[in-house]
Design an enzyme around this catalytic site. Sequence first.
Site, mmCIF file in Angstrom:
data_model
loop_
_atom_site.group_PDB
_atom_site.id
_atom_site.type_symbol
_atom_site.label_atom_id
_atom_site.label_comp_id
_atom_site.label_asym_id
_atom_site.label_seq_id
_atom_site.Cartn_x
_atom_site.Cartn_y
_atom_site.Cartn_z
ATOM 1 N N ASN A 1 -12.856 10.069 -1.343
ATOM 2 C CA ASN A 1 -13.372 9.307 -2.476
ATOM 3 C C ASN A 1 -13.447 7.830 -2.106
ATOM 4 O O ASN A 1 -12.562 7.320 -1.415
ATOM 5 C CB ASN A 1 -12.471 9.509 -3.702
ATOM 6 C CG ASN A 1 -12.452 10.952 -4.155
ATOM 7 O OD1 ASN A 1 -13.467 11.637 -4.129
ATOM 8 N ND2 ASN A 1 -11.274 11.425 -4.560
ATOM 9 N N CYS B 1 0.844 -1.204 0.000
ATOM 10 C CA CYS B 1 0.000 0.000 0.000
ATOM 11 C C CYS B 1 0.881 1.256 0.000
ATOM 12 O O CYS B 1 1.738 1.426 0.873
ATOM 13 C CB CYS B 1 -0.923 -0.016 1.218
ATOM 14 S SG CYS B 1 -1.779 1.544 1.479
ATOM 15 N N HIS C 1 -8.289 8.122 3.055
ATOM 16 C CA HIS C 1 -7.653 9.441 3.170
ATOM 17 C C HIS C 1 -8.688 10.533 3.003
ATOM 18 O O HIS C 1 -9.655 10.385 2.248
ATOM 19 C CB HIS C 1 -6.520 9.611 2.154
ATOM 20 C CG HIS C 1 -6.893 9.317 0.737
ATOM 21 N ND1 HIS C 1 -7.009 8.024 0.264
ATOM 22 C CD2 HIS C 1 -7.183 10.124 -0.316
ATOM 23 C CE1 HIS C 1 -7.355 8.061 -1.015
ATOM 24 N NE2 HIS C 1 -7.479 9.329 -1.386
ATOM 25 N N HIS D 1 -4.156 0.587 8.468
ATOM 26 C CA HIS D 1 -4.636 0.477 7.080
ATOM 27 C C HIS D 1 -6.135 0.191 7.059
ATOM 28 O O HIS D 1 -6.581 -0.858 7.507
ATOM 29 C CB HIS D 1 -3.891 -0.623 6.318
ATOM 30 C CG HIS D 1 -4.398 -0.755 4.907
ATOM 31 N ND1 HIS D 1 -3.877 -0.022 3.869
ATOM 32 C CD2 HIS D 1 -5.417 -1.483 4.383
ATOM 33 C CE1 HIS D 1 -4.541 -0.301 2.764
ATOM 34 N NE2 HIS D 1 -5.489 -1.200 3.043
#
Length: 113
Positions: free
Chosen positions: A86, A4, A99, A46
């Site tokens: 998003n 990631c 994020h 994460h």
Amino acid sequence: MSDCLFCKIINGDIPSNKAYEDEKCYAFHDINPQAPVHVLVIPKIHLSSVNDICEENANVVAHIFSVIPKIAKELNLENGYRVVTNIGEDGRQSVKHLHFHILGGKNLTEFMA
Ligand code: AMP
Ligand code: ZN
């Protein structure tokens, strides 16, 4: 998550321009800014997107939202700003680590989509 991008940024494996950090979250300037100020705030754990938020980890998200006003103040966004996240394909999420975009530094357009 070893593959990631944002986990690698948190670990320092990929360089970033830090705006804020504490034990739960990290904020850095977007590499391709869409406004004069464009900062991303991410949890250190994460989570793929908003869809991964649940009762057990929601405290991290609450913490991020308690920190966003402090980061905004630090970035001189007293006239206002926008927070965007998003999700998935239709949401045009390109990095699959949760994020929050902080956008500001000008009078933003009214368009949301
Ligand atoms: P999204 O499209 O919502 O997934 O946003 C991902 C954001 O990450 C985009 O605005 C990119 O410009 C930004 N980005 C991608 N790679 C980096 C990087 N290495 N450092 C800083 N920002 C990045
Ligand atoms: Zn990650």
